[in-house]
Motif scaffolding. Structure first.
Motif, PDB file in Angstrom:
ATOM      1  N   LEU A 105       1.400   9.513  -0.772  1.00  0.00           N
ATOM      2  CA  LEU A 105       0.218  10.343  -0.504  1.00  0.00           C
ATOM      3  C   LEU A 105       0.509  11.811  -0.776  1.00  0.00           C
ATOM      4  CD1 LEU A 105      -0.884   7.728   0.814  1.00  0.00           C
ATOM      5  CD2 LEU A 105      -1.790   9.147   2.651  1.00  0.00           C
ATOM      6  N   LEU A 160       0.828  -1.208   0.000  1.00  0.00           N
ATOM      7  CA  LEU A 160       0.000   0.000   0.000  1.00  0.00           C
ATOM      8  C   LEU A 160       0.864   1.261   0.000  1.00  0.00           C
ATOM      9  CD1 LEU A 160      -2.633  -1.347   2.517  1.00  0.00           C
ATOM     10  CD2 LEU A 160      -3.113  -0.694   0.145  1.00  0.00           C
ATOM     11  N   PRO A 161       0.271   2.415  -0.292  1.00  0.00           N
ATOM     12  CA  PRO A 161       1.056   3.657  -0.378  1.00  0.00           C
ATOM     13  C   PRO A 161       1.708   4.015   0.958  1.00  0.00           C
ATOM     14  CG  PRO A 161      -1.146   3.953  -1.294  1.00  0.00           C
ATOM     15  CD  PRO A 161      -1.150   2.631  -0.605  1.00  0.00           C
ATOM     16  N   HIS A 183       0.627  12.489  -4.562  1.00  0.00           N
ATOM     17  CA  HIS A 183      -0.603  12.269  -5.329  1.00  0.00           C
ATOM     18  C   HIS A 183      -1.827  12.657  -4.497  1.00  0.00           C
ATOM     19  CE1 HIS A 183       1.750  10.072  -8.326  1.00  0.00           C
ATOM     20  NE2 HIS A 183       2.356   9.490  -7.307  1.00  0.00           N
ATOM     21  N   PRO A 207      -9.035   8.094  -2.293  1.00  0.00           N
ATOM     22  CA  PRO A 207      -8.052   7.078  -1.892  1.00  0.00           C
ATOM     23  C   PRO A 207      -7.417   7.289  -0.525  1.00  0.00           C
ATOM     24  CG  PRO A 207      -7.199   8.463  -3.671  1.00  0.00           C
ATOM     25  CD  PRO A 207      -8.649   8.771  -3.548  1.00  0.00           C
ATOM     26  N   GLU A 208      -7.192   8.549  -0.126  1.00  0.00           N
ATOM     27  CA  GLU A 208      -6.552   8.761   1.172  1.00  0.00           C
ATOM     28  C   GLU A 208      -7.420   8.220   2.308  1.00  0.00           C
ATOM     29  OE1 GLU A 208      -5.358  12.565  -1.205  1.00  0.00           O
ATOM     30  OE2 GLU A 208      -6.914  11.009  -1.266  1.00  0.00           O
ATOM     31  N   TYR A 245      -3.168   5.737  -7.840  1.00  0.00           N
ATOM     32  CA  TYR A 245      -3.514   4.753  -6.804  1.00  0.00           C
ATOM     33  C   TYR A 245      -3.964   3.423  -7.404  1.00  0.00           C
ATOM     34  CZ  TYR A 245      -3.263   8.218  -3.062  1.00  0.00           C
ATOM     35  OH  TYR A 245      -2.822   9.145  -2.147  1.00  0.00           O
ATOM     36  N   PHE A 295      -8.238  -0.216  -3.873  1.00  0.00           N
ATOM     37  CA  PHE A 295      -8.768   1.116  -4.119  1.00  0.00           C
ATOM     38  C   PHE A 295      -9.906   1.004  -5.130  1.00  0.00           C
ATOM     39  CE2 PHE A 295      -4.468   1.881  -2.621  1.00  0.00           C
ATOM     40  CZ  PHE A 295      -4.700   2.845  -1.646  1.00  0.00           C
TER      41      PHE A 295
END
Length: 590
Positions: free
Chosen positions: A384, A378-379, A387, A471-472, A410, A451
């Motif tokens: 974050l 995952l990010p 993007h 997405p966040e 994402y 996502f």
């Protein structure tokens, strides 16, 4: 106090014209325009309440006329008037509905005795906890709504000569207890206050005996999406158990309030609710603002301070918002403690937004909800930052407006996540009209660990089911029903019971809207928001709904509403699928 049990003839009643409100004659005429007959008028301190029966809509099971209401005045006065108008209905909601709703969340392994005991223990916990929260945080829910509940109690007592079971605490439970339960079950469930309380009394209790619902659909379409090119339709499908009560008590209620709040003037609105509900399952106000709320199972909640959320916050925004942006501001300012999705459609400005909410806090570290064993998939914080979404998080919420553009970077995380959970992956699944699950019974989602795409990319169309899209904040769903210390495997088991259904409904509703794009009129919008009806394309979806006593007709589990925000008309369908829709033209009453 003056009360007329029936409307009688117009000429036999003196016209009552309260300053700032339409005359009694006008209100009666407005109901007649919408297909009703006024059957009861009550007065209290110079303000009035009206009960009207539909001439064409009947409850399939009982054969009784369906009802709508109008009340005006201060919060206490409106509550009092409703208590006078419908004391038995308020009692059914305050006593039967709130008590019957608990079993809809229980799955005690088929043991009737365990079911009975768990039911009683949970009810005791809810009653104690809601009273404690009200004492500890008296300002979290604006005082006017407590005043309305007090008015309901007083009105019910007056109407029944004190022979009522309605109490303030029961009404408070009815309007706030669901948020309390969600705040606990969504966060570190294994060590929550709820589980500790129950296990102390019932050692055999385990978390799998409570299954929280994750249902509801909504959309906003306007402009080029509509057949006329200048309409704005707001669709709202509130999917929740009726508890063998709401199918008989649900009603549309016109509120004409007078109290200001934090300098904001009150706005008249129509609420899809039931007498006793101070909150709104769906609402539309006189500025053409339509509002609904959907559950979203996520861990960014405050179990010790649930605050104001869901139906009460919908009501609050409807009563004080003159635009979608103002509804966002009110939601941002409010003391929220539970993850919810609020869809707001603005028929004046032709805008719409899904407010993707968690608990109110200055800054939410969304990455903190990811289990350690999945962080490599995952990010990270650097991603974050590189993007970001167009509008950053604000006090624990994010905004997905109709012109929101998803940060496509994402999507690159999805293929490895699907492979990690042994789920099939294709690029088509994430296309404009793609499906992760082609059938509702499919299990193609890697639980909450991916996502979800925003499929709708047209600026005059917005839809929502029960998941964060931004997405966040989506990362807060990737811990499902637990927080750090709980067992991730158990969390997945809880989440997977509904998550494929959530994605499937989003994908189906998206395709329905896109296929009709440019040709959506009022009838078409009603058809789309009713896409799960038994006689539609997906008849099996409601096969487990309770039926009428003759077994011929299924209940609508919840309520379905369609608002024409330009004409300020709300139409609603509830009770049984065979029942007729009802409508209220808000401007006629003001």
């Amino acid at each position: 106090m003056k009360e007329n049990e029936t409307a009688g003839s117009r000429t036999s009643r003196a016209v009552h014209n309260t300053t700032g409100f339409r005359s009694t004659e006008d209100i009666i005429g407005a109901f007649e325009h919408d297909g009703y007959e006024v059957i009861k008028i009550v007065e209290y301190e110079g303000v009035r309440g009206f009960m009207a029966k539909s001439k064409t809509a009947f409850n399939y099971e009982t054969g009784e006329h369906k009802l709508s209401y109008y009340v005006e005045g201060t919060s206490f006065q409106m509550g009092y008037l409703m208590g006078l108008l419908a004391p038995q209905t308020v009692e059914r909601m305050a006593v039967d509905y709130v008590y019957n709703f608990i079993p809809c969340m229980l799955k005690p392994n088929g043991d009737p005795e365990k079911f009975r005991l768990l039911w009683k223990v949970l009810w005791c916990f809810i009653s104690l906890a809601t009273r404690w929260l009200r004492r500890k945080y008296p300002k979290d829910i604006p005082a006017m709504y407590a005043e309305e509940m007090k008015g309901l109690v007083a009105g019910c007592k007056k109407a029944t000569n004190g022979n009522t079971k309605v109490t303030f605490n029961k009404l408070w439970n009815l309007n706030t207890s669901f948020d309390l339960i969600l705040s606990l079950t969504y966060t570190n469930f294994g060590m929550s206050e709820l589980e500790r309380y129950v296990k102390k009394r019932l050692p055999w209790f385990n978390r799998t005996m409570i299954m929280m619902p994750a249902f509801c659909n909504g959309f906003s379409v306007f402009g080029a999406a509509t057949a006329s090119g200048n309409a704005h339709y707001f669709g709202r499908d509130f999917m929740l158990s009726t508890g063998n009560v709401l199918e008989f008590t649900a009603a549309m209620i016109i509120y004409n309030p007078v109290e200001t709040f934090d300098g904001r003037k009150a706005v008249p609105f129509v609420s899809m609710a039931a007498p006793g509900f101070v909150g709104s399952l769906a609402a539309m106000n006189n500025y053409g603002i339509g509002i609904g709320v959907n559950t979203v199972p996520a861990a960014n909640c405050a179990p010790c301070r649930p605050g104001i959320n869901s139906v009460l916050l919908v009501r609050h925004c409807a009563q004080y918002s003159q635009s979608a942006q103002e509804a966002v501001s009110i939601t941002t300012e409010s003391q929220r403690g539970v993850s919810w999705l609020y869809i707001v459609a603005d028929g004046t400005a032709d805008k719409a937004v899904v407010i993707e909410c968690g608990k109110k806090e200055t800054h939410t570290d969304f990455l903190s909800y990811i289990p350690d064993n999945l962080k490599k998939l995952l990010p990270d914080q650097a991603f974050l930052k590189a993007h970001p979404s167009d509008i950053p998080q604000q006090m624990g919420l994010m905004q997905r407006w109709n012109d929101y553009r998803y940060p496509q970077a994402y999507m690159s995380f999805n293929k490895p996540l699907f492979e990690h959970f042994n789920k099939p992956y294709t690029d088509w699944q994430f296309s404009e009209k793609g499906y992760v699950d082609k059938k509702v019974t499919d299990t193609g989602c890697p639980f909450t660990w991916y996502f979800s795409p925003q499929r709708e990319d047209k600026k005059d169309l917005l839809l929502v089911t029960n998941m964060y899209i931004i997405p966040e904040i989506r990362l807060a769903m990737m811990n499902a029903a637990t927080v750090k210390k709980a067992n991730p495997a158990q969390a997945i088991k809880i989440a997977k019971t509904t998550y494929d259904d959530v994605q499937w409904r989003y994908d189906v509703l998206n395709e329905e809207l896109l296929n009709a794009y440019g040709n959506i009129d009022l009838a078409g919008a009603k058809d789309i928001i009713s896409f799960l009806r038994p006689d539609g394309k997906y008849p099996d979806y409601t096969e487990k709904n309770p039926t009428s006593s003759d077994g011929k007709v299924r209940t609508i589990q919840g309520t379905i509403s369609l608002c024409d925000l330009k004409k300020k008309v709300m139409e609603s369908h509830y009770g049984y699928y065979a029942d007729a829709w009802l409508k209220l033209t808000l401007s006629q009453y003001l």
